[in-house]
Design a protein around this motif. Structure first.
Motif, short mmCIF file in Angstrom:
data_model
loop_
_atom_site.label_atom_id
_atom_site.label_comp_id
_atom_site.label_asym_id
_atom_site.label_seq_id
_atom_site.Cartn_x
_atom_site.Cartn_y
_atom_site.Cartn_z
N ARG A 122 -44.82 -39.00 33.27
CA ARG A 122 -45.23 -40.87 34.12
C ARG A 122 -46.13 -41.34 33.34
O ARG A 122 -45.96 -42.68 32.39
CB ARG A 122 -45.80 -40.28 35.04
CG ARG A 122 -45.54 -41.81 35.92
CD ARG A 122 -45.89 -42.20 37.80
NE ARG A 122 -46.72 -40.44 37.96
CZ ARG A 122 -47.76 -40.85 39.10
NH1 ARG A 122 -46.53 -41.66 40.13
NH2 ARG A 122 -48.89 -40.64 39.46
N ALA A 123 -47.78 -40.02 32.81
CA ALA A 123 -49.02 -40.99 31.78
C ALA A 123 -48.85 -40.87 31.08
O ALA A 123 -48.91 -42.14 29.95
CB ALA A 123 -50.01 -39.86 32.43
N LEU A 124 -47.76 -40.58 30.20
CA LEU A 124 -47.54 -40.63 29.57
C LEU A 124 -46.37 -41.70 28.70
O LEU A 124 -46.07 -42.03 27.23
CB LEU A 124 -47.00 -39.19 28.47
CG LEU A 124 -48.02 -38.28 28.28
CD1 LEU A 124 -47.72 -37.16 27.49
CD2 LEU A 124 -48.54 -38.62 27.27
N LEU A 125 -45.38 -42.41 29.60
CA LEU A 125 -44.17 -42.98 29.38
C LEU A 125 -44.25 -44.09 28.17
O LEU A 125 -43.83 -44.63 27.56
CB LEU A 125 -43.16 -43.87 30.68
CG LEU A 125 -42.13 -42.22 31.65
CD1 LEU A 125 -41.69 -42.67 32.12
CD2 LEU A 125 -41.67 -41.82 30.13
N PRO A 126 -45.84 -45.21 28.61
CA PRO A 126 -45.59 -45.94 28.00
C PRO A 126 -45.99 -46.05 26.25
O PRO A 126 -45.39 -46.80 25.63
CB PRO A 126 -46.95 -47.07 28.36
CG PRO A 126 -47.16 -46.35 29.92
CD PRO A 126 -46.18 -44.63 29.81
N ALA A 127 -46.36 -44.56 26.07
CA ALA A 127 -46.68 -44.65 24.53
C ALA A 127 -45.77 -44.15 23.95
O ALA A 127 -45.31 -44.08 23.11
CB ALA A 127 -47.85 -43.78 23.91
N LEU A 128 -44.56 -43.38 24.61
CA LEU A 128 -43.22 -42.86 24.08
C LEU A 128 -42.27 -43.89 24.53
O LEU A 128 -41.65 -43.95 22.67
CB LEU A 128 -42.87 -41.03 25.56
CG LEU A 128 -43.34 -40.23 25.31
CD1 LEU A 128 -43.29 -39.17 26.66
CD2 LEU A 128 -43.46 -39.75 24.80
#
Length: 237
Positions: A122-128
């Motif tokens: 969830r924390a990484l979704l924007p970067a992914l």
């Protein structure tokens, strides 16, 4: 895998200091930049020194606040952050029968094998999403079948499969690919634990090499742009 603005894709790997996670890191190191995530700072730093373009990301993956702070420090929460892939390889084996297992042991199994995967992703979704990247979860044959004295581990892997399937459908519109890799028994420290628990004789020749699983992960990450390798099962011959 979609590439970030640099020539080498950036991949975050959890559980990178041992077993399958380490094999994945070593396999990807020649042509990827790596973030090696886990809580053993000494082991992470040592591995990062051995591999080209690798950095340690130290945090207890079951501590959401600590993970957030580590991601912030690594620049992965910045508005312009891009991450080409995350490979969730960290996991814990909690063996025992339903009669034996305590609530705390069930919680320990799910905390790392399921909840930590969900919160980190969830924390990484924007970067992914910015990189149109890839999420890989390392599951197990136990994600399909449960046996005696393996209920807590199998239940967590069944749940991880459900999480991965749901994420794949949710992120399709954002261009993020999501894959579940299911190895059979692999010659790792965890396998030694399991065989000792079962009271059996350890024979490494019966099991997959960690590098064979790493090769499957590379296949997923390097699939052509229009392709998604949703599920991979890798078994000993």
């Amino acid at each position: 895998m979609s590439h970030s603005t640099t020539s080498r894709p950036l991949v975050l790997i959890t559980g990178a200091t041992r077993g399958i996670g380490r094999a994945i890191a070593e396999d990807l190191a020649p042509d990827h930049d790596l973030l090696l995530a886990g809580r053993d700072s000494a082991a992470l730093e040592e591995l990062a020194r051995e591999l080209p373009d690798a950095r340690a990301l130290v945090a207890d993956l079951t501590d959401e606040q600590a993970v957030g702070a580590a991601l912030e420090q690594a620049g992965l929460l910045a508005p312009d952050a891009r991450l080409d892939a995350v490979v969730h390889s960290a996991g814990v084996l909690v063996p025992g029968t339903i009669e034996e297992l305590t609530a705390g042991e069930w919680t320990r199994s799910f905390a790392l094998n399921v909840v930590a995967v969900a919160t980190l992703t969830r924390a990484l979704l924007p970067a992914l999403r910015a990189a149109r990247g890839t999420v890989v979860t390392l599951n197990s044959g136990a994600g399909w079948n449960a046996g005696a004295a393996g209920g807590a581990y199998a239940a967590s892997k069944f749940a991880l499969r459900a999480l991965t399937d749901a994420l794949r459908e949710e992120e399709r519109e954002h261009g993020v690919r999501v894959s579940s890799v299911h190895p059979g028994r692999v010659d790792t420290d965890m396998q030694h634990e399991l065989v000792a628990f079962e009271g059996g004789q350890y024979d490494a020749e019966r099991y997959l090499r960690p590098g064979s699983v790493a090769a499957a992960v590379r296949l997923v990450l390097t699939a052509s742009e229009e392709a998604s390798i949703d599920v991979v099962s890798v078994r000993p011959r």
